[in-house]
Design an enzyme around this catalytic site. Structure first.
Site, PDB file in Angstrom:
ATOM      1  N   LEU A 164      -2.458   6.038   9.992  1.00 54.45           N
ATOM      2  CA  LEU A 164      -1.526   6.991   9.408  1.00 54.45           C
ATOM      3  C   LEU A 164      -1.656   6.896   7.893  1.00 54.45           C
ATOM      4  O   LEU A 164      -1.851   5.804   7.356  1.00 54.45           O
ATOM      5  CB  LEU A 164      -0.077   6.683   9.816  1.00 54.45           C
ATOM      6  CG  LEU A 164       0.292   6.843  11.291  1.00 54.45           C
ATOM      7  CD1 LEU A 164       1.746   6.439  11.509  1.00 54.45           C
ATOM      8  CD2 LEU A 164       0.074   8.262  11.773  1.00 54.45           C
ATOM      9  N   ASP A 165      -1.543   8.019   7.207  1.00 54.76           N
ATOM     10  CA  ASP A 165      -1.559   8.000   5.753  1.00 54.76           C
ATOM     11  C   ASP A 165      -0.410   7.143   5.231  1.00 54.76           C
ATOM     12  O   ASP A 165       0.613   6.961   5.905  1.00 54.76           O
ATOM     13  CB  ASP A 165      -1.408   9.418   5.191  1.00 54.76           C
ATOM     14  CG  ASP A 165      -2.548  10.332   5.597  1.00 54.76           C
ATOM     15  OD1 ASP A 165      -3.618   9.823   5.947  1.00 54.76           O
ATOM     16  OD2 ASP A 165      -2.345  11.560   5.556  1.00 54.76           O
ATOM     17  N   LYS A 166      -0.569   6.656   4.025  1.00 55.61           N
ATOM     18  CA  LYS A 166       0.467   5.817   3.418  1.00 55.61           C
ATOM     19  C   LYS A 166       1.830   6.476   3.488  1.00 55.61           C
ATOM     20  O   LYS A 166       2.828   5.840   3.857  1.00 55.61           O
ATOM     21  CB  LYS A 166       0.098   5.533   1.953  1.00 55.61           C
ATOM     22  CG  LYS A 166       1.188   4.800   1.177  1.00 55.61           C
ATOM     23  CD  LYS A 166       0.831   4.678  -0.292  1.00 55.61           C
ATOM     24  CE  LYS A 166       1.976   4.038  -1.081  1.00 55.61           C
ATOM     25  NZ  LYS A 166       1.680   3.969  -2.540  1.00 55.61           N
ATOM     26  N   ARG A 219      -2.768  17.810   7.226  1.00 53.66           N
ATOM     27  CA  ARG A 219      -2.524  18.297   5.875  1.00 53.66           C
ATOM     28  C   ARG A 219      -3.621  19.262   5.433  1.00 53.66           C
ATOM     29  O   ARG A 219      -3.335  20.311   4.833  1.00 53.66           O
ATOM     30  CB  ARG A 219      -2.429  17.104   4.926  1.00 53.66           C
ATOM     31  CG  ARG A 219      -1.279  16.145   5.262  1.00 53.66           C
ATOM     32  CD  ARG A 219      -1.464  14.783   4.613  1.00 53.66           C
ATOM     33  NE  ARG A 219      -1.456  14.881   3.169  1.00 53.66           N
ATOM     34  CZ  ARG A 219      -1.864  13.893   2.371  1.00 53.66           C
ATOM     35  NH1 ARG A 219      -2.359  12.763   2.893  1.00 53.66           N
ATOM     36  NH2 ARG A 219      -1.807  14.035   1.065  1.00 53.66           N
ATOM     37  N   THR A 279       2.887   8.905   5.444  1.00 52.80           N
ATOM     38  CA  THR A 279       3.247   9.452   6.748  1.00 52.80           C
ATOM     39  C   THR A 279       3.940   8.354   7.541  1.00 52.80           C
ATOM     40  O   THR A 279       3.470   7.219   7.579  1.00 52.80           O
ATOM     41  CB  THR A 279       1.998   9.933   7.505  1.00 52.80           C
ATOM     42  OG1 THR A 279       1.377  10.983   6.768  1.00 52.80           O
ATOM     43  CG2 THR A 279       2.365  10.455   8.898  1.00 52.80           C
TER      44      THR A 279
END
Length: 330
Positions: free
Chosen positions: A144-146, A244, A148
């Site tokens: 997961l992105d930082k 995104r 998110t």
């Protein structure tokens, strides 16, 4: 002068070839299920696999009567420090764990983020992590992105990691997100099938590119607001920044996204602009939350399903938007 003590010999497995087959690395993978293909390749490269007492290349083709010895050294200790970072572990057994990651927590150590990551936290909270890839570290199955938040799956041994990674490739792990996108989708259900690659102009960004890897996201509108849609997004593939990038590509970037946001509320004109500006003020980060995770347990085959509510920083945004709609309807 005393010689330094020699390290203990690594455990050795001896196999005898009965029938001629394909390449040695594939032959070993079929007979040593506890080792991944990448691990076998590393053992071959390190000279820890011998045939009839001599190191060979992974492309060697075994012949009947060959004696194959495989040394498997114990996992090297991680150089990373365990840190008492709070974690919300929602499920754990001997094979895996599922956690609810907060926004702002980096998953993997990287330049500039050697400490304070999810990996550092896992080393503190989980005391039975096994070696994955030959290194004692948590087996992050997907990322997961930082910024998110939401559900993340972690394997605790090689067999589970390999099974879950294969299930991910076969698209048998379902990852469902809630996100908020500027504007309105043309239809209630939209599938974006557009390849993604690293941007040629900014290496920190991803972009839709004809030569990229195939990426598919399925979007379903949950609610329509004055200048934004609340969406359910399901990943069919798992490329970096996929949701995104895909939403930005179709002209509806994620609200609060500092990288792909496309100007935020400034992209809205007309009577909806004041509402959009207030929405932007209330959204503290990119509105993207991993809300549901479905997969089969790698050992038992049992269906597993986990749900995560919107966190405290995003839930009030939805309440505010719904309240405004209710007031307008009165």
């Amino acid at each position: 002068m005393t010689d330094a003590p020699r390290p203990e010999a690594a455990p050795r497995t001896r196999l005898v070839v009965e029938e001629a087959g394909g390449r040695l690395d594939a032959w070993l993978a079929a007979r040593l299920p506890d080792l991944s293909r990448s691990r076998i390749a590393q053992l071959l490269a390190d000279g820890r696999v011998t045939v009839n007492g001599r190191p060979v290349r992974k492309s060697y083709r075994p012949e009947p009567g060959d004696v194959v010895d495989v040394e498997v050294p114990p996992p090297a200790p991680s150089a990373l420090a365990a840190e008492p970072i709070p974690l919300d572990i929602v499920y754990q057994d001997e094979d895996l764990l599922v956690l609810d990651k907060p926004a702002g927590l980096v998953v993997h150590p990287a330049p500039g983020h050697r400490a304070g990551t999810l990996v550092n936290a896992l080393l503190h909270h989980v005391d039975d992590l096994s070696g994955i890839g030959g290194v004692l570290r948590p087996g992050i199955v997907h990322r997961l992105d930082k910024d998110t938040s939401g559900l993340l799956l972690v394997a605790k041994n090689d067999a589970a990691h390999r099974a879950l990674a294969d299930a991910l490739k076969r698209r048998e792990i379902r990852r469902i997100y809630w996100t908020l996108a500027w504007g309105h989708l043309a239809q209630d259900e939209v599938t974006v099938d557009a390849p993604i690659a690293r941007s040629a102009t900014d290496r920190k960004r991803m972009a839709v590119h004809e030569g990229g890897r195939r990426a598919v996201t399925r979007f379903t509108r949950l609610e329509r607001w004055p200048a934004a849609d609340l969406l359910r997004a399901e990943l069919e593939t798992g490329r970096t920044h996929q949701i995104r990038v895909h939403l930005a590509h179709i002209g509806h970037p994620v609200v609060g996204d500092p990288v792909y946001g496309g100007g935020g509320a400034r992209r809205v004109s007309g009577p909806a602009f004041p509402w959009a500006r207030e929405l932007e003020r209330r959204v503290p980060r990119q509105f993207l939350h991993a809300a549901e995770l479905r997969f089969r347990h790698p050992r038992t085959g049992q269906p597993m399903r986990f749900l995560s509510k919107l966190p405290e920083d995003l839930a009030p945004v939805v309440e505010w938007a719904r309240g405004g709609l209710a007031a307008a309807a009165e």
